[in-house]
Scaffold this active site. Structure first.
Site, PDB file in Angstrom:
ATOM      1  N   HIS A  67       0.823  -1.214   0.000  1.00 24.38           N
ATOM      2  CA  HIS A  67       0.000   0.000   0.000  1.00 24.38           C
ATOM      3  C   HIS A  67       0.852   1.257   0.000  1.00 24.38           C
ATOM      4  O   HIS A  67       0.413   2.317  -0.426  1.00 24.38           O
ATOM      5  CB  HIS A  67      -0.906   0.034   1.228  1.00 24.38           C
ATOM      6  CG  HIS A  67      -1.648  -1.233   1.490  1.00 24.38           C
ATOM      7  ND1 HIS A  67      -2.630  -1.692   0.640  1.00 24.38           N
ATOM      8  CD2 HIS A  67      -1.556  -2.150   2.487  1.00 24.38           C
ATOM      9  CE1 HIS A  67      -3.111  -2.832   1.116  1.00 24.38           C
ATOM     10  NE2 HIS A  67      -2.467  -3.140   2.233  1.00 24.38           N
ATOM     11  N   HIS A  99       5.840   6.406   6.855  1.00 26.60           N
ATOM     12  CA  HIS A  99       5.492   6.005   5.485  1.00 26.60           C
ATOM     13  C   HIS A  99       4.970   7.223   4.741  1.00 26.60           C
ATOM     14  O   HIS A  99       4.814   8.295   5.330  1.00 26.60           O
ATOM     15  CB  HIS A  99       4.440   4.884   5.519  1.00 26.60           C
ATOM     16  CG  HIS A  99       3.162   5.336   6.169  1.00 26.60           C
ATOM     17  ND1 HIS A  99       2.932   5.213   7.519  1.00 26.60           N
ATOM     18  CD2 HIS A  99       2.068   5.958   5.656  1.00 26.60           C
ATOM     19  CE1 HIS A  99       1.754   5.725   7.812  1.00 26.60           C
ATOM     20  NE2 HIS A  99       1.200   6.190   6.693  1.00 26.60           N
ATOM     21  N   HIS A 101       2.416   8.953   1.370  1.00 21.58           N
ATOM     22  CA  HIS A 101       1.275   8.865   0.444  1.00 21.58           C
ATOM     23  C   HIS A 101       1.580   9.836  -0.692  1.00 21.58           C
ATOM     24  O   HIS A 101       1.967  10.978  -0.441  1.00 21.58           O
ATOM     25  CB  HIS A 101      -0.018   9.266   1.144  1.00 21.58           C
ATOM     26  CG  HIS A 101      -0.339   8.427   2.340  1.00 21.58           C
ATOM     27  ND1 HIS A 101      -1.109   7.286   2.263  1.00 21.58           N
ATOM     28  CD2 HIS A 101       0.035   8.541   3.652  1.00 21.58           C
ATOM     29  CE1 HIS A 101      -1.220   6.740   3.473  1.00 21.58           C
ATOM     30  NE2 HIS A 101      -0.524   7.479   4.333  1.00 21.58           N
ATOM     31  N   GLU A 111      -2.819  13.256   1.648  1.00 22.63           N
ATOM     32  CA  GLU A 111      -4.108  12.806   2.184  1.00 22.63           C
ATOM     33  C   GLU A 111      -4.876  13.990   2.762  1.00 22.63           C
ATOM     34  O   GLU A 111      -6.011  14.249   2.381  1.00 22.63           O
ATOM     35  CB  GLU A 111      -3.877  11.711   3.238  1.00 22.63           C
ATOM     36  CG  GLU A 111      -3.254  10.473   2.632  1.00 22.63           C
ATOM     37  CD  GLU A 111      -3.660   9.196   3.333  1.00 22.63           C
ATOM     38  OE1 GLU A 111      -3.375   9.053   4.535  1.00 22.63           O
ATOM     39  OE2 GLU A 111      -4.281   8.334   2.665  1.00 22.63           O
ATOM     40  N   HIS A 124       3.851  10.416   7.014  1.00 19.17           N
ATOM     41  CA  HIS A 124       3.216  10.117   8.299  1.00 19.17           C
ATOM     42  C   HIS A 124       4.197   9.398   9.212  1.00 19.17           C
ATOM     43  O   HIS A 124       4.753   8.369   8.825  1.00 19.17           O
ATOM     44  CB  HIS A 124       1.990   9.216   8.093  1.00 19.17           C
ATOM     45  CG  HIS A 124       0.849   9.924   7.439  1.00 19.17           C
ATOM     46  ND1 HIS A 124      -0.149   9.275   6.753  1.00 19.17           N
ATOM     47  CD2 HIS A 124       0.560  11.253   7.383  1.00 19.17           C
ATOM     48  CE1 HIS A 124      -1.017  10.175   6.305  1.00 19.17           C
ATOM     49  NE2 HIS A 124      -0.607  11.379   6.663  1.00 19.17           N
ATOM     50  N   THR A 208      -5.863   6.119   8.228  1.00 21.08           N
ATOM     51  CA  THR A 208      -6.406   6.441   6.899  1.00 21.08           C
ATOM     52  C   THR A 208      -6.503   5.211   6.005  1.00 21.08           C
ATOM     53  O   THR A 208      -6.733   5.339   4.795  1.00 21.08           O
ATOM     54  CB  THR A 208      -5.560   7.523   6.200  1.00 21.08           C
ATOM     55  OG1 THR A 208      -4.272   6.977   5.897  1.00 21.08           O
ATOM     56  CG2 THR A 208      -5.411   8.759   7.070  1.00 21.08           C
ATOM     57  N   THR A 209      -6.264   4.029   6.583  1.00 18.59           N
ATOM     58  CA  THR A 209      -6.451   2.766   5.853  1.00 18.59           C
ATOM     59  C   THR A 209      -7.289   1.839   6.744  1.00 18.59           C
ATOM     60  O   THR A 209      -7.315   2.025   7.966  1.00 18.59           O
ATOM     61  CB  THR A 209      -5.104   2.077   5.553  1.00 18.59           C
ATOM     62  OG1 THR A 209      -4.486   1.711   6.796  1.00 18.59           O
ATOM     63  CG2 THR A 209      -4.173   2.961   4.758  1.00 18.59           C
TER      64      THR A 209
HETATM   65  C1  SG7 Z   1       0.125   2.378   5.794  1.00 17.19           C
HETATM   66  O1  SG7 Z   1      -0.805   3.182   6.542  1.00 17.19           O
HETATM   67  C2  SG7 Z   1       1.085   1.627   6.698  1.00 17.19           C
HETATM   68  C3  SG7 Z   1       0.372   0.953   7.858  1.00 17.19           C
HETATM   69  C4  SG7 Z   1      -0.487   1.983   8.575  1.00 17.19           C
HETATM   70  C5  SG7 Z   1      -1.477   2.581   7.621  1.00 17.19           C
HETATM   71  O2  SG7 Z   1      -0.516   1.423   4.988  1.00 17.19           O
HETATM   72  O3  SG7 Z   1       2.048   2.509   7.182  1.00 17.19           O
HETATM   73  O4  SG7 Z   1       1.305   0.451   8.794  1.00 17.19           O
HETATM   74  C6  SG7 Z   1       1.970  -0.714   8.540  1.00 17.19           C
HETATM   75  C7  SG7 Z   1       2.960  -1.115   9.561  1.00 17.19           C
HETATM   76  O5  SG7 Z   1       1.762  -1.365   7.552  1.00 17.19           O
HETATM   77  O6  SG7 Z   1      -1.179   1.369   9.661  1.00 17.19           O
HETATM   78  C8  SG7 Z   1      -1.495   0.796  11.928  1.00 17.19           C
HETATM   79  C9  SG7 Z   1      -0.751   1.551  10.929  1.00 17.19           C
HETATM   80  O7  SG7 Z   1       0.153   2.287  11.237  1.00 17.19           O
HETATM   81  C10 SG7 Z   1      -2.353   3.655   8.275  1.00 17.19           C
HETATM   82  O8  SG7 Z   1      -1.555   4.659   8.881  1.00 17.19           O
HETATM   83  S1  SG7 Z   1      -1.918   6.164   8.691  1.00 17.19           S
HETATM   84  O9  SG7 Z   1      -3.225   6.387   9.248  1.00 17.19           O
HETATM   85  O10 SG7 Z   1      -0.862   6.900   9.332  1.00 17.19           O
HETATM   86  N1  SG7 Z   1      -1.962   6.508   7.155  1.00 17.19           N
HETATM   87 ZN    ZN Z   2      -0.394   7.335   6.300  1.00 20.85          ZN
END
Ligand code: SG7
Ligand code: ZN
Length: 271
Positions: A67, A99, A101, A111, A124, A208-209
Site C-alpha cells: 500500500h 510512510h 502517500h 491525504e 506520516h 487512513t487505511t
Molecule cells: C500504511 O498506513 C502503513 C500501515 C499503517 C497505515 O498502509 O504505514 O502500517 C503498517 C505497519 O503497515 O497502519 C497501523 C498503521 O500504522 C495507516 O496509517 S496512517 O493512518 O498513518 N496513514
Molecule cells: Zn499514512
C-alpha cells in the site's frame, strides 16, 4: 481486500466501509483543513521531540507493504527512545514507523488537503501511546496513537537527507520486498527545519487505511518538507502495488480522499 482506486475502483476508498464499518464512522481521516475555520488553541505549544536527533542504534528497514513504503527500525527495541510529548498531546508516544502517500506523474497525492488543495506528497510518522504495548491494545483507546503529518513541496534541487530512502526504493519495488538500509540517519533530518515546527493543526481522527480505527491524535504541520522533483518521481515510478494479473501496476495515488469533519474541530497552534 481493500485497495486504492488506482488499483481497482471496486475495492477503493468508497468501498472500505463495506469491509470495515468503522471506515464509515464520524471521526475519519484524512480531512480538509479549512484555514478559515480553525480554532486557535493557545495550549498547543511546541512538541518535544526526543531521540529524533540521534542516530538509532540499529538499522533502518524499508519495506513495500503493498500500500506504501514503510520505514521502521529493524529491531523494535531501537525505537524505545524515539518519542514525542507536549504540544497538547495527552501522553508520551513512541515512534513505530513512517510512510508516505503520493500521487502520479499527473497529480498530487497528499491525504490531508489545505483549503481544498492537495499537496504533492505526505509523510506520516506513526507513534504509539507509551501506556500500551501493542498496536492491537492501542487500537482499543481513543488516544492510542499519534500520527505526525508533513506535507511536501517540490524543489528543483534534491533534498540530500532523502537520498538514502530514495536510493532504497529500487530494492523494494515489489509488494512484500524489504531491505535493511546501510546508512544510519537521524529522523530529524527528514523533517522541515527544526525551529519551524511550531505551526501545526490538531484534530481527533483515524487511521487512513482499513480498519480505519478512530484512535489517532493527528498533528499536521504547516511547514512543508522540500523534496527534489526527481526524488518524488522515484516514488511514483519505482514502486508497485501487489500484482493482480500478469502486468505490474505502479504504486500511484495511494491516498484516501478527505472525509467529513462532522462535529469535529481542527485546532491551530497559532493564528
Ligand atoms: C500504511 O498506513 C502503513 C500501515 C499503517 C497505515 O498502509 O504505514 O502500517 C503498517 C505497519 O503497515 O497502519 C497501523 C498503521 O500504522 C495507516 O496509517 S496512517 O493512518 O498513518 N496513514
Ligand atoms: Zn499514512
Amino acid at each position: 481486500q481493500w485497495c486504492y482506486d488506482s488499483q481497482d475502483p471496486k475495492c477503493g476508498p468508497s468501498h472500505w466501509k463495506e469491509l470495515k464499518a468503522t471506515c464509515g464512522g464520524d471521526k475519519q481521516s484524512p480531512v480538509n483543513i479549512d484555514r478559515r475555520r480553525l480554532q486557535r488553541d493557545s495550549g498547543l505549544g511546541d512538541i518535544l521531540f526526543e531521540g529524533y536527533d540521534q542516530a538509532p542504534p540499529g538499522k533502518w528497514r524499508l519495506a513495500n507493504n503493498g500500500h506504501t513504503v514503510v520505514l521502521s527500525l529493524a529491531s523494535e527495541l531501537a525505537s524505545e527512545h524515539i518519542t514525542i510529548s507536549g504540544g497538547g498531546l495527552p501522553s508520551r508516544y513512541r515512534a513505530l514507523q513512517l510512510h508516505f502517500h503520493w500521487g502520479s506523474p499527473a497529480g498530487n497525492g497528499s491525504e490531508h488537503t489545505l483549503d481544498g488543495r492537495q499537496l504533492p506528497m505526505e509523510l506520516h510518522i506513526v507513534h504509539i501511546n507509551v501506556k500500551y504495548r501493542t498496536l492491537a491494545e492501542a487500537k482499543g483507546h481513543p488516544n492510542g496513537l499519534a500520527v505526525l503529518g508533513f506535507f511536501f513541496q517540490v524543489s528543483e534541487t534534491p533534498n540530500a537527507n532523502y537520498n538514502t530512502i530514495v536510493a532504497g526504493l529500487r530494492n523494494v519495488s515489489q509488494a512484500g520486498d524489504s531491505v535493511d538500509l546501510a546508512s544510519t540517519f537521524r529522523l530529524s533530518t527528514l523533517l522541515p527545519h527544526a525551529g519551524r515546527l511550531s505551526g501545526y493543526y490538531r484534530y481527533q481522527g483515524s487511521l487512513t487505511t482499513p480498519d480505519c480505527s478512530e484512535v489517532v491524535v493527528w498533528t499536521v504541520f504547516e511547514e512543508p518538507v522540500e523534496i527534489g522533483r526527481e526524488q518524488l518521481r522515484a516514488f511514483v515510478s519505482t514502486l508497485h502495488f501487489p500484482a493482480a494479473g500478469p502486468t505490474l501496476l505502479k504504486m500511484t495515488n495511494n491516498f484516501r480522499p478527505p472525509q467529513p469533519l462532522r462535529s469535529r474541530k481542527v485546532f491551530a497552534s497559532r493564528a
